[in-house]
Design a protein around this motif. Sequence first.
Motif, PDB file in Angstrom:
ATOM      1  N   GLN A  70      35.662  45.806  28.043  1.00 13.03           N
ATOM      2  CA  GLN A  70      35.120  47.149  27.818  1.00 13.03           C
ATOM      3  C   GLN A  70      34.021  47.455  28.845  1.00 13.03           C
ATOM      4  N   LEU A  71      33.918  48.747  29.237  1.00 12.30           N
ATOM      5  CA  LEU A  71      32.961  49.140  30.272  1.00 12.30           C
ATOM      6  C   LEU A  71      31.534  48.724  29.943  1.00 12.30           C
ATOM      7  N   GLY A  72      31.152  48.854  28.715  1.00 12.48           N
ATOM      8  CA  GLY A  72      29.784  48.497  28.345  1.00 12.48           C
ATOM      9  C   GLY A  72      29.539  47.005  28.264  1.00 12.48           C
ATOM     10  N   LYS A  73      30.593  46.207  28.369  1.00 14.18           N
ATOM     11  CA  LYS A  73      30.492  44.755  28.185  1.00 14.18           C
ATOM     12  C   LYS A  73      30.884  43.964  29.444  1.00 14.18           C
ATOM     13  N   VAL A  74      31.669  44.603  30.332  1.00 20.42           N
ATOM     14  CA  VAL A  74      32.291  43.858  31.420  1.00 20.42           C
ATOM     15  C   VAL A  74      31.276  43.295  32.408  1.00 20.42           C
ATOM     16  N   GLY A  75      30.135  43.972  32.599  1.00 16.46           N
ATOM     17  CA  GLY A  75      29.121  43.426  33.498  1.00 16.46           C
ATOM     18  C   GLY A  75      28.646  42.067  33.033  1.00 16.46           C
ATOM     19  N   GLU A  76      28.421  41.946  31.731  1.00 17.14           N
ATOM     20  CA  GLU A  76      28.024  40.665  31.155  1.00 17.14           C
ATOM     21  C   GLU A  76      29.136  39.634  31.299  1.00 17.14           C
TER      22      GLU A  76
ATOM     23  N   MET B 173      35.082  41.984  42.279  1.00 20.77           N
ATOM     24  CA  MET B 173      35.104  42.509  40.914  1.00 20.77           C
ATOM     25  C   MET B 173      33.939  43.467  40.684  1.00 20.77           C
ATOM     26  N   ARG B 174      32.777  43.093  41.168  1.00 22.43           N
ATOM     27  CA  ARG B 174      31.601  43.954  40.994  1.00 22.43           C
ATOM     28  C   ARG B 174      31.755  45.250  41.790  1.00 22.43           C
ATOM     29  N   GLN B 175      32.345  45.159  42.961  1.00 20.07           N
ATOM     30  CA  GLN B 175      32.573  46.373  43.746  1.00 20.07           C
ATOM     31  C   GLN B 175      33.536  47.318  43.031  1.00 20.07           C
ATOM     32  N   PHE B 176      34.554  46.763  42.386  1.00 30.81           N
ATOM     33  CA  PHE B 176      35.495  47.580  41.635  1.00 30.81           C
ATOM     34  C   PHE B 176      34.787  48.297  40.482  1.00 30.81           C
ATOM     35  N   LEU B 177      33.889  47.594  39.811  1.00 29.66           N
ATOM     36  CA  LEU B 177      33.178  48.166  38.665  1.00 29.66           C
ATOM     37  C   LEU B 177      32.079  49.141  39.079  1.00 29.66           C
ATOM     38  N   SER B 178      31.671  49.083  40.353  1.00 26.33           N
ATOM     39  CA  SER B 178      30.541  49.906  40.785  1.00 26.33           C
ATOM     40  C   SER B 178      30.835  51.408  40.778  1.00 26.33           C
TER      41      SER B 178
ATOM     42  N   HIS C 281      39.377  50.196  30.108  1.00 26.84           N
ATOM     43  CA  HIS C 281      39.335  48.741  29.969  1.00 26.84           C
ATOM     44  C   HIS C 281      40.667  48.083  30.333  1.00 26.84           C
ATOM     45  N   GLY C 282      41.754  48.891  30.297  1.00 29.31           N
ATOM     46  CA  GLY C 282      43.061  48.328  30.644  1.00 29.31           C
ATOM     47  C   GLY C 282      43.110  47.867  32.094  1.00 29.31           C
ATOM     48  N   GLU C 283      42.689  48.755  33.031  1.00 29.84           N
ATOM     49  CA  GLU C 283      42.688  48.381  34.448  1.00 29.84           C
ATOM     50  C   GLU C 283      41.578  47.363  34.735  1.00 29.84           C
ATOM     51  N   VAL C 284      40.474  47.459  34.007  1.00 23.87           N
ATOM     52  CA  VAL C 284      39.401  46.470  34.155  1.00 23.87           C
ATOM     53  C   VAL C 284      39.929  45.072  33.838  1.00 23.87           C
ATOM     54  N   ALA C 285      40.713  44.951  32.770  1.00 20.49           N
ATOM     55  CA  ALA C 285      41.280  43.654  32.383  1.00 20.49           C
ATOM     56  C   ALA C 285      42.182  43.101  33.483  1.00 20.49           C
TER      57      ALA C 285
END
Length: 496
Positions: free
Chosen positions: A210-216, A58-63, A76-80
């Motif tokens: 959301q991108l600004g929240k997903v790390g948390e 998950m972290r690699q995807f967000l990186s 945020h759609g694909e992040v979800a």
Amino acid sequence: MPTNVWSDQVWAAGIDGFNSWKSESIAKQLDQIVQDALMSQNQQNVNFENALSHMMKMRQFLSNPNNILGSNHTKHGEVAEHLEVNVRNAWAALNGQKEVATFDGVARTAPEDFILDHIKYQSKFINGTSNTLKHVLEHFRKYKDTSMSYSIPKDQYKVIEDIKSGNPPSYLNSKSVRAILQKVEKIELETGQSFQSVVKPSISKYSEAQLGKVGETVSKHQDYLVDQNERIQGEIEQKARERIKFTELKKGPSVSEGSKVTVTAATIAASLNTITIIYRKVKDGKRLQDFKENDWKEVGLSSVKAGVKGGVTASSIYALTNLTSLSAPFAGAMASAAMGLTSLMTDLNKNQITMDDFVTQGQILCLEAGIAATGGAIGQMLIPIPVLGSVIGTVTANFIWSYAKGKLGEREHELKNILNTYSQSVVTKLDVAYQDIVSKINATYAHYNSLMDAAFTVHANASVLAAASVNLAAALGVPESRILKDDNDLETFFLV
């Protein structure tokens, strides 16, 4: 008095042996419990590492946000979708289960976004509950796939549930509530299914993707995995402690074990006392085949009394050795009939005893085996007391011959003549009916003798002796359910 001391020490020896076996068995159980716990903890460590590997994906995807579909307002759609797959797989891995969700076989722009529990899912993360339901309807009308489910933010799903239950959130006006209910009804009408069957809550709230929240969000899920792993490891340790505590309780004495030891000792005591009285009578000059009804009555009554005494003695020693710090006196071990005959043969070869002494004393040594063989051969057939000595005497004589044959060299012929003379003198005293009994015993005794040879061969290994003992017990009519065939049966008998 010396006889009583000797017999008490015999029971002590047996009980000491039981206690030693019991301690060894419990030690093995405790060792196995520790090994099981370590294996479980090691496996849980592997499960935990597997769970963390999904969070790493998950972290690699967000990186690299540039590779996420959509604009900064829609990524945020694909992040979800990735949260749904990776977090659910992490939960499954933590519990030692296989992956439950996957993107395998799903094109990036396919009607479905991922597969969960073998069901196709389309994820709809739209701002506003009514807008999310609108997109669900539009997607279904486009593809009309009733096998597909829809995943929506879990906070929006709760809003819908609250509205359906008549408790709408206070921040929604009546117009918004009616709009949501209408869309729910349309989804049910057009899909032909209940809303709960078609639409499922995601593991994430709308804001958590959301991108600004997903790390948390990812860190929160990872912390949850850490907490759950500690809980599971704690349960493994607690279960092991409980098993150890339960097993260690078996170290102490119990009424059940005391009863088993007492019953066993009472049986052995009666048998040994019978032999002792018979031996005394034979030493006084009365031959076994000449025993009268009063002789057997004395043997029988005395044996019953000794059985009670033996039981009391064994239970007393059990209490002393287990409830106090006393050790069981181990004055010696009982020799088997075969060992006794070996000793007699040594004395015979040294001319310390005569052949007649060898036969007489050998019959006494072999009396228990002879009685067992007699009972096994005749079953429930009634043998009158006056001829009981003759029947048993014949069997014991046969046992002596089967053991000594081939071991006495030149004196073997002398033994054979004495035994033949003895057997002939016995048979002439019996009528035809009891001659038939003796013949039947003689015909079947070879089978018992071979079984006893196998069961009491002291140089055989433990597994061979155990198998032979089982065969002997079965042949002598011991019920199948009461034969101890392996270590599990032994532990069940003494420890359960």
